[in-house]
Scaffold this motif. Structure first.
Motif, PDB file in Angstrom:
ATOM      1  N   ILE A   1       0.876  -1.176   0.000  1.00  0.00           N
ATOM      2  CA  ILE A   1       0.000   0.000   0.000  1.00  0.00           C
ATOM      3  C   ILE A   1       0.913   1.226   0.000  1.00  0.00           C
TER       4      ILE A   1
ATOM      5  N   PRO B   1      -3.631   0.694  -3.415  1.00  0.00           N
ATOM      6  CA  PRO B   1      -3.552  -0.701  -2.954  1.00  0.00           C
ATOM      7  C   PRO B   1      -2.699  -1.578  -3.882  1.00  0.00           C
TER       8      PRO B   1
ATOM      9  N   THR C   1      -3.564  -5.452  -4.117  1.00  0.00           N
ATOM     10  CA  THR C   1      -4.667  -5.853  -5.003  1.00  0.00           C
ATOM     11  C   THR C   1      -4.205  -5.859  -6.458  1.00  0.00           C
TER      12      THR C   1
END
Length: 181
Positions: free
Chosen positions: A113, A129, A132
């Protein structure tokens, strides 16, 4: 007149002495290794623990190196705040030997992050993020890995660093007091 006969030189090969020597050599080399493995097994010491200990004690290291070793040992990401208030949270990708140089020290992390610190109160705002995105990229058929997204951060730009577990962030917010004016 004294007669001198030639003595033939024969190679020194005595199977008993050679066998004893080989046995002694094997015992001298194998016994310490076996004893080491036995003690490690009894104490429950893993290869990872030994490697971490070796890294901690290899040479005097700056505080950020120890923080990287702790992140690696405990499996908790580290958070670094840069002089421009940019923040990265991630795992050490590797700890380079150049880190110990006074002029060219960088840390290398695989980011989870990123974000920034607000200007007024320096509260943490996480807005990118990487975890992800990296998960999605590494699942693609292009054979990309998270190592390809390592970030190199000059140590001279880091103003603060600590271990950071994003899953505990809500707990800390719940128990944080309002700023005192």
């Amino acid at each position: 007149m004294i007669q001198v006969s030639a003595i033939q030189a024969t190679p020194f090969v005595h199977s008993g002495l050679v066998s004893l020597f080989v046995f002694g050599l094997v015992v001298a080399l194998a016994l310490p290794a076996l004893l080491h493995l036995l003690i490690r097994t009894i104490l429950g010491v893993t290869d990872r623990t030994l490697k971490t200990h070796a890294m901690y004690t290899a040479e005097p290291a700056p505080a950020l190196a120890n923080l990287q070793f702790q992140s690696w040992e405990y499996g908790i990401p580290l958070l670094v705040t840069l002089s421009d208030r940019k923040v990265y949270v991630g795992y050490p990708a590797y700890i380079s030997s150049s880190f110990y140089s006074q002029n060219d020290g960088d840390i290398h992390i695989t980011p989870l992050i990123s974000g920034y610190r607000q200007e007024g109160d320096l509260r943490l705002v996480l807005n990118t993020p990487y975890d992800t995105v990296l998960d999605e990229i590494t699942k693609s058929p292009d054979e990309k890995t998270a190592d390809q997204f390592t970030i190199s951060i000059p140590v001279r730009e880091i103003v603060h660093g600590h271990l950071f577990d994003p899953s505990l962030q809500d707990i800390f917010h719940k128990h944080s007091a309002a700023p005192i004016m």
